[in-house]
Design a protein around this motif. Sequence first.
Motif, PDB file in Angstrom:
ATOM      1  N   VAL A  49       0.869  -1.166   0.000  1.00 46.42           N
ATOM      2  CA  VAL A  49       0.000   0.000   0.000  1.00 46.42           C
ATOM      3  C   VAL A  49       0.910   1.221   0.000  1.00 46.42           C
ATOM      4  O   VAL A  49       1.774   1.351   0.868  1.00 46.42           O
ATOM      5  N   VAL A  50       0.732   2.090  -0.974  1.00 49.11           N
ATOM      6  CA  VAL A  50       1.565   3.275  -1.129  1.00 49.11           C
ATOM      7  C   VAL A  50       0.733   4.502  -0.762  1.00 49.11           C
ATOM      8  O   VAL A  50      -0.448   4.583  -1.105  1.00 49.11           O
ATOM      9  N   PHE A  51       1.369   5.445  -0.067  1.00 48.62           N
ATOM     10  CA  PHE A  51       0.688   6.704   0.247  1.00 48.62           C
ATOM     11  C   PHE A  51       1.692   7.843   0.162  1.00 48.62           C
ATOM     12  O   PHE A  51       2.897   7.634   0.217  1.00 48.62           O
ATOM     13  N   VAL A  75      -0.509   0.370  10.220  1.00 49.01           N
ATOM     14  CA  VAL A  75      -1.186  -0.918  10.248  1.00 49.01           C
ATOM     15  C   VAL A  75      -1.747  -1.163   8.851  1.00 49.01           C
ATOM     16  O   VAL A  75      -2.526  -0.365   8.337  1.00 49.01           O
ATOM     17  N   VAL A  76      -1.280  -2.247   8.223  1.00 44.21           N
ATOM     18  CA  VAL A  76      -1.771  -2.649   6.903  1.00 44.21           C
ATOM     19  C   VAL A  76      -2.463  -3.989   7.087  1.00 44.21           C
ATOM     20  O   VAL A  76      -1.805  -4.985   7.409  1.00 44.21           O
ATOM     21  N   GLY A  77      -3.773  -4.000   6.921  1.00 42.41           N
ATOM     22  CA  GLY A  77      -4.528  -5.231   7.206  1.00 42.41           C
ATOM     23  C   GLY A  77      -4.338  -5.579   8.667  1.00 42.41           C
ATOM     24  O   GLY A  77      -4.664  -4.803   9.550  1.00 42.41           O
ATOM     25  N   ALA A  78      -3.745  -6.725   8.954  1.00 40.14           N
ATOM     26  CA  ALA A  78      -3.494  -7.156  10.331  1.00 40.14           C
ATOM     27  C   ALA A  78      -2.025  -6.992  10.726  1.00 40.14           C
ATOM     28  O   ALA A  78      -1.632  -7.377  11.818  1.00 40.14           O
ATOM     29  N   GLU A  79      -1.204  -6.426   9.842  1.00 44.03           N
ATOM     30  CA  GLU A  79       0.236  -6.295  10.102  1.00 44.03           C
ATOM     31  C   GLU A  79       0.576  -4.897  10.597  1.00 44.03           C
ATOM     32  O   GLU A  79       0.074  -3.909  10.074  1.00 44.03           O
TER      33      GLU A  79
END
Length: 86
Positions: A49-51, A75-79
Amino acid sequence: MANTGGGAGTTIVPMYVRQPASPVPTPDARRVGFTRVGLTAGQSKQVEVVFRLSQLALTIGDGLREIARGWYEAVVGAEKAAFTVR
């Protein structure tokens, strides 16, 4: 990301960022991006995921937008991960 079900599917993986020790009041978490992932049954995939860093900017007292330096938690998903803005 893994599809543990018996059929193909699509899911949205969001990315949230927060700054636990901020010099100014900040939201508990801000969604800064997401990605859509399609998986077949039993498939797993690494996602990215890029921001833009500018999405971390907050409006300070004089009306200017500023990116606070310091430690952030993502936090990306559950990570979970951490990064520093210098």
